[in-house]
Design an enzyme around this catalytic site. Structure first.
Site, PDB file in Angstrom:
ATOM      1  N   GLU A 198      23.189  54.789  15.506  1.00 34.46           N
ATOM      2  CA  GLU A 198      23.932  55.279  14.343  1.00 34.46           C
ATOM      3  C   GLU A 198      25.411  54.915  14.448  1.00 34.46           C
ATOM      4  O   GLU A 198      26.033  54.537  13.441  1.00 34.46           O
ATOM      5  CB  GLU A 198      23.773  56.798  14.202  1.00 34.46           C
ATOM      6  CG  GLU A 198      24.630  57.427  13.132  1.00 34.46           C
ATOM      7  CD  GLU A 198      24.299  57.016  11.710  1.00 34.46           C
ATOM      8  OE1 GLU A 198      25.190  57.138  10.838  1.00 34.46           O
ATOM      9  OE2 GLU A 198      23.169  56.573  11.435  1.00 34.46           O
ATOM     10  N   GLY A 255      19.853  57.951  22.179  1.00 36.64           N
ATOM     11  CA  GLY A 255      19.835  56.546  21.786  1.00 36.64           C
ATOM     12  C   GLY A 255      19.964  56.349  20.285  1.00 36.64           C
ATOM     13  O   GLY A 255      20.621  55.416  19.833  1.00 36.64           O
ATOM     14  N   VAL A 256      19.346  57.243  19.501  1.00 37.22           N
ATOM     15  CA  VAL A 256      19.445  57.101  18.042  1.00 37.22           C
ATOM     16  C   VAL A 256      20.888  57.284  17.573  1.00 37.22           C
ATOM     17  O   VAL A 256      21.291  56.680  16.578  1.00 37.22           O
ATOM     18  CB  VAL A 256      18.495  58.064  17.296  1.00 37.22           C
ATOM     19  CG1 VAL A 256      17.054  57.708  17.573  1.00 37.22           C
ATOM     20  CG2 VAL A 256      18.770  59.509  17.651  1.00 37.22           C
ATOM     21  N   ILE A 299      22.935  63.213  28.154  1.00 38.30           N
ATOM     22  CA  ILE A 299      22.867  61.787  27.820  1.00 38.30           C
ATOM     23  C   ILE A 299      23.001  61.672  26.301  1.00 38.30           C
ATOM     24  O   ILE A 299      22.339  62.406  25.565  1.00 38.30           O
ATOM     25  CB  ILE A 299      21.527  61.173  28.279  1.00 38.30           C
ATOM     26  CG1 ILE A 299      21.405  61.242  29.804  1.00 38.30           C
ATOM     27  CG2 ILE A 299      21.394  59.729  27.801  1.00 38.30           C
ATOM     28  CD1 ILE A 299      20.050  60.807  30.336  1.00 38.30           C
ATOM     29  N   HIS A 341      20.401  67.894  24.933  1.00 33.98           N
ATOM     30  CA  HIS A 341      19.966  66.543  25.330  1.00 33.98           C
ATOM     31  C   HIS A 341      20.787  66.045  26.500  1.00 33.98           C
ATOM     32  O   HIS A 341      21.712  65.265  26.306  1.00 33.98           O
ATOM     33  CB  HIS A 341      20.129  65.589  24.150  1.00 33.98           C
ATOM     34  CG  HIS A 341      19.356  64.317  24.272  1.00 33.98           C
ATOM     35  ND1 HIS A 341      19.837  63.190  24.882  1.00 33.98           N
ATOM     36  CD2 HIS A 341      18.120  63.981  23.841  1.00 33.98           C
ATOM     37  CE1 HIS A 341      18.956  62.222  24.808  1.00 33.98           C
ATOM     38  NE2 HIS A 341      17.902  62.683  24.172  1.00 33.98           N
TER      39      HIS A 341
END
Length: 186
Positions: free
Chosen positions: A103, A98-99, A95, A89
């Protein structure tokens, strides 16, 4: 003096001035390190491991630097290239997903909630919902994600908590969460 030699001398003078200005801006490691000297660690990574059940590679809070019991906290996540999600990723432009940013905020909220009345030592909070997530800036290796959460509601009898959160990189908002809901595992 020819035009060619005067422009060469002018260019050399500009390069020297630029080099001197750059050299005078150099602060060194001690000065840079001292920028954070007033920030005290409230919970170290060892303390966090006693509160949260998460472990590498999924423990996403490195330390807590501000803490108001039962109300809010500020935590730090140092983002490094050797984290496993960066291999995919994305390989050419890593990067932080986003999850995982969300978290990390949830884990920081867990640090606050798991020390509140009604939460037993070793208890586990499950993520029950998230609302109003906005990503504003990519988080990349080398960044320091400075996160803040605030507990908006805690119902000890039901084991339900609600919180908000936001995180910054270099003073710029990276992610904001308007609502996170947690359920204490019974």
């Amino acid at each position: 003096m020819t035009t060619s030699s005067s422009s060469t001398l002018l260019r050399q003078a500009e390069e020297t001035a630029s080099s001197e200005a750059t050299a005078s801006d150099f602060q060194g490691s001690q000065a840079i390190s001292s920028l954070t000297s007033g920030i005290k660690t409230i919970f170290s990574s060892e303390d966090i491991a006693k509160i949260l059940p998460h472990r590498y590679p999924f423990l996403l809070v490195d330390k807590v630097v501000e803490y108001e019991a039962g109300k809010r906290a500020v935590g730090i996540k140092s983002v490094t290239l050797n984290e496993p999600h960066f291999t995919g990723h994305f390989p050419d432009r890593p990067i932080m997903p986003g999850v995982l940013q969300v978290e990390a905020l949830a884990q920081l909220a867990g640090i606050v909630c798991l020390q509140m009345e009604g939460a037993e030592p070793g208890a586990v909070f499950f993520f029950a919902g998230v609302d109003g997530v906005k990503w504003k800036k990519p988080v990349v290796p080398g960044d320091t994600l400075v996160m803040e959460v605030e507990i908006k509601m805690w119902r000890a009898k039901m084991g339900i908590a609600k919180a908000t959160g936001k995180a910054y990189v270099d003073g710029e908002l990276a992610v904001e969460v308007q609502g996170m809901t947690f359920a204490l595992a019974k």
